[in-house]
Write a protein that holds these residues in place. Sequence first.
Motif, PDB file in Angstrom:
ATOM      1  N   THR A   1       7.937   5.811  -9.170  1.00  0.00           N
ATOM      2  CA  THR A   1       7.705   4.463 -10.062  1.00  0.00           C
ATOM      3  C   THR A   1       7.964   3.240  -9.159  1.00  0.00           C
ATOM      4  N   PRO A   2       7.249   2.454  -8.923  1.00  0.00           N
ATOM      5  CA  PRO A   2       7.570   1.162  -8.411  1.00  0.00           C
ATOM      6  C   PRO A   2       8.335   0.120  -9.155  1.00  0.00           C
ATOM      7  N   ILE A   3       9.013  -0.524  -8.530  1.00  0.00           N
ATOM      8  CA  ILE A   3       9.857  -1.669  -9.159  1.00  0.00           C
ATOM      9  C   ILE A   3       9.578  -2.911  -8.334  1.00  0.00           C
ATOM     10  N   MET A   4       8.667  -3.785  -8.839  1.00  0.00           N
ATOM     11  CA  MET A   4       8.441  -4.915  -8.111  1.00  0.00           C
ATOM     12  C   MET A   4       9.384  -5.964  -8.393  1.00  0.00           C
ATOM     13  N   TYR A   5       9.253  -7.061  -7.467  1.00  0.00           N
ATOM     14  CA  TYR A   5      10.211  -8.087  -7.804  1.00  0.00           C
ATOM     15  C   TYR A   5       9.439  -9.379  -7.843  1.00  0.00           C
ATOM     16  N   TYR A   6       9.430 -10.342  -8.688  1.00  0.00           N
ATOM     17  CA  TYR A   6       8.619 -11.224  -9.157  1.00  0.00           C
ATOM     18  C   TYR A   6       8.155 -12.320  -7.723  1.00  0.00           C
ATOM     19  N   GLY A   7       7.079 -12.312  -7.678  1.00  0.00           N
ATOM     20  CA  GLY A   7       6.372 -13.128  -6.525  1.00  0.00           C
ATOM     21  C   GLY A   7       6.243 -12.535  -5.151  1.00  0.00           C
TER      22      GLY A   7
ATOM     23  N   PRO B   1      -6.425   9.920 -10.562  1.00  0.00           N
ATOM     24  CA  PRO B   1      -5.671  11.017 -11.028  1.00  0.00           C
ATOM     25  C   PRO B   1      -4.656  11.442  -9.898  1.00  0.00           C
ATOM     26  N   ALA B   2      -5.223  11.244  -8.642  1.00  0.00           N
ATOM     27  CA  ALA B   2      -4.371  11.868  -7.405  1.00  0.00           C
ATOM     28  C   ALA B   2      -3.056  11.001  -7.249  1.00  0.00           C
ATOM     29  N   LEU B   3      -3.365   9.396  -7.592  1.00  0.00           N
ATOM     30  CA  LEU B   3      -1.992   8.838  -7.347  1.00  0.00           C
ATOM     31  C   LEU B   3      -1.180   8.757  -8.684  1.00  0.00           C
TER      32      LEU B   3
ATOM     33  N   ILE C   1      -2.979 -11.714  -0.926  1.00  0.00           N
ATOM     34  CA  ILE C   1      -1.901 -10.605  -1.115  1.00  0.00           C
ATOM     35  C   ILE C   1      -2.120 -10.173  -2.789  1.00  0.00           C
ATOM     36  N   LEU C   2      -2.283 -11.452  -3.463  1.00  0.00           N
ATOM     37  CA  LEU C   2      -2.058 -11.125  -4.781  1.00  0.00           C
ATOM     38  C   LEU C   2      -3.277 -10.080  -5.258  1.00  0.00           C
ATOM     39  N   ASN C   3      -4.513 -10.267  -4.730  1.00  0.00           N
ATOM     40  CA  ASN C   3      -5.824  -9.505  -5.114  1.00  0.00           C
ATOM     41  C   ASN C   3      -5.632  -7.994  -4.430  1.00  0.00           C
ATOM     42  N   TRP C   4      -4.774  -8.009  -3.797  1.00  0.00           N
ATOM     43  CA  TRP C   4      -4.586  -6.562  -2.917  1.00  0.00           C
ATOM     44  C   TRP C   4      -3.600  -5.949  -3.858  1.00  0.00           C
ATOM     45  N   TYR C   5      -2.729  -6.682  -4.415  1.00  0.00           N
ATOM     46  CA  TYR C   5      -1.729  -5.911  -5.237  1.00  0.00           C
ATOM     47  C   TYR C   5      -2.440  -5.532  -6.806  1.00  0.00           C
ATOM     48  N   LYS C   6      -3.149  -6.374  -6.971  1.00  0.00           N
ATOM     49  CA  LYS C   6      -4.048  -6.162  -8.347  1.00  0.00           C
ATOM     50  C   LYS C   6      -4.859  -4.770  -8.105  1.00  0.00           C
ATOM     51  N   GLY C   7      -5.550  -4.733  -6.790  1.00  0.00           N
ATOM     52  CA  GLY C   7      -6.451  -3.671  -6.768  1.00  0.00           C
ATOM     53  C   GLY C   7      -5.674  -2.443  -6.520  1.00  0.00           C
ATOM     54  N   LEU C   8      -4.407  -2.451  -6.126  1.00  0.00           N
ATOM     55  CA  LEU C   8      -3.382  -1.243  -5.890  1.00  0.00           C
ATOM     56  C   LEU C   8      -2.979  -0.702  -7.202  1.00  0.00           C
ATOM     57  N   LEU C   9      -2.571  -1.779  -8.150  1.00  0.00           N
ATOM     58  CA  LEU C   9      -1.987  -1.423  -9.281  1.00  0.00           C
ATOM     59  C   LEU C   9      -3.151  -0.802 -10.226  1.00  0.00           C
ATOM     60  N   ALA C  10      -4.263  -1.164 -10.137  1.00  0.00           N
ATOM     61  CA  ALA C  10      -5.316  -0.611 -10.969  1.00  0.00           C
ATOM     62  C   ALA C  10      -5.651   0.678 -10.450  1.00  0.00           C
TER      63      ALA C  10
ATOM     64  N   ALA D   1       0.931  -1.162  -0.147  1.00  0.00           N
ATOM     65  CA  ALA D   1      -0.037  -0.013  -0.002  1.00  0.00           C
ATOM     66  C   ALA D   1       0.931   1.376  -0.038  1.00  0.00           C
ATOM     67  N   MET D   2       1.951   1.178   0.824  1.00  0.00           N
ATOM     68  CA  MET D   2       2.775   2.381   1.106  1.00  0.00           C
ATOM     69  C   MET D   2       3.504   2.688  -0.472  1.00  0.00           C
ATOM     70  N   TYR D   3       4.254   1.710  -0.910  1.00  0.00           N
ATOM     71  CA  TYR D   3       5.198   2.063  -1.954  1.00  0.00           C
ATOM     72  C   TYR D   3       4.430   2.067  -3.410  1.00  0.00           C
ATOM     73  N   LEU D   4       3.429   1.402  -3.383  1.00  0.00           N
ATOM     74  CA  LEU D   4       2.475   1.544  -4.826  1.00  0.00           C
ATOM     75  C   LEU D   4       1.406   2.913  -4.792  1.00  0.00           C
TER      76      LEU D   4
END
Length: 567
Positions: A381-387, A478-480, A463-472, A373-376
């Motif tokens: 620009t975030p750089i994720m690491y697979y997994g 616009p604020a993000l 966790i995966l759906n949390w990430y998906k939601g944040l990325l969407a 939640a924080m870094y996204l």
Amino acid sequence: MRRKFASAVLMLVVLAVASPALQAQTKTTGAQGHPWYQNAVFYEIYPRSFMDSNGDGVGDLNGIASKLDYLHDLGVDAIWIAPCFPSPQVDFGYDVSDYENIDPMYGTLADFDRLQKLGEEHGIRIILDLVVNHTSDQHPWFIDSRSSRTSEKRDWYIWRDGKGKNPPNNWLSTFGGSAWQWDRKTNQYYYHFFYAQQPDLNWRNPAVVDAMYGTTAWWYQRGVAGFRLDAVDTLYEDPNLKDNPVLPGKNAFGDPNLQNIYNDKLPEVHTALKGLRAVADKYNAVLIGETWTDNVAELKEYYGAGHDELQMPMDLMLTELTFSAPVLREHIKAVEASGEWPAYVISNHDIVRAWNRYGDGRHNDAIAKDMAAMYLTLRGTPIMYYGEEIGMQNNDPKRREDVKDPIGRTGWPKEKGRDGERTPMQWSADPHAGFTTGTPWNAIPGTYRAYNVADELKDPDSILNWYKGLLALRHTNPALLEGRYVALDENNPNVLSYLRKSNGGAAIIVINLSAAPQKVNFDLSPQGLRAGSAKTLMTTQAPLKENSSVEQLALEPFAVYIAEVRK
Ligand code: NOJ
């Protein structure tokens, strides 16, 4: 006149032939004028471990291609593939023996081109990993260089006489032991900051500089959208080879601690980066740096005083901070004060996975969601690491004889190497986590039965759906996308809160970084916003989904609350 016409025709032909690739690099700006990489989410792939398409137990390019739908649905815009060039694999690809080809273990150049094309179709750009500091000792350049003192490429590497029977100075390899390797054939030492099989290139030799610039252009012309530049801190060494100051204590390899002032972060690095950037700019490409810095001022230097070096020097300091609201707030404040565009990273193939590192051993899943939640949602620009998006965990070797990463053998037991954070991607609860039909090259932790893509996709609270939601959200809100960062409740020891505020709207992000329930109150009138105007965008705390005010919020342990707030 004729020549002008001929070159115009040639240009058109070149553009027509190269258009798909060039397009990938030139669709550059978002509606608000951001370069493409500022609105993108990057995702690091360790190719050995992502997906194996041919059953040999090692991941490959076709495996990556088969997962582009997954990456697209996740919300990834660019993948950084760790080195996939021909290599003896002493350092698992970071010892390159040919910069302009693909290691057969990973496929062929044709596979690469296919991946690139499929990537374009999925809206996913390809970033390669350029090992600029050193080559493999099996690279033809080094084979020539070591063949005699007068060979054509002798000066492409750093060769020196010893001091009597000793190496030229006290410099140490970061992977243990002296940084100097004696070469019997020519009776000199060569310098290697990493393994002895990774001799350092001599960046003071213009022919080396040209060769590396040329390599980047070669890949850009193939359609690559940028590079992650490996080990840029150590490109140059003091020509007088002065000894580094010795500090108290020993490292994991039993070597004395040194202060690497004569072979790390020399000012000349910036000249090299400017040159690499000049080539990148011709192709609208992005340069990401492996920049290990001690503070934000040092990080800022990597952007270049004229913004003519790296567009995205990685903020690796974040990976070394503790999971604490004041610590993280302080860091974000310093990054924001620098005025640069941050490139946040919370894990990679060299460090213990974020799930373990920030986790407290009891609430690691919740903490993984907090960090995401924080870094996204921060500016940058975030750089994720697979997994990371499925809560993958380190699986360190239990016995020295099982270690694959050489530093884990020389440094055992203090340094167990990096195998633990490089385990195969966990796609499903099938055998070998659905990664391979063969025997995986690296051991998969038993936790894959619960932490895997297939099962997490079905669980709305994963966790995966949390990430998906944040990325969407970060792609559409616009604020993000645009908003500036405004710290809130700055003395709170447990809860990290901030606004992202743009002309198009504002979002409030509230993260309880503690294992205790917390109460927070916000008066947003100084920011010209109404605390009573909240509309929940995402939260880990179900009852807050219908919440409409941030005047008073009662947060569960580790809860995240993200809402739109209005004037
Ligand atoms: C940094 C890379 O990330 C790491 O994996 C590698 O061992 C060293 N550079 C040497 O290339």
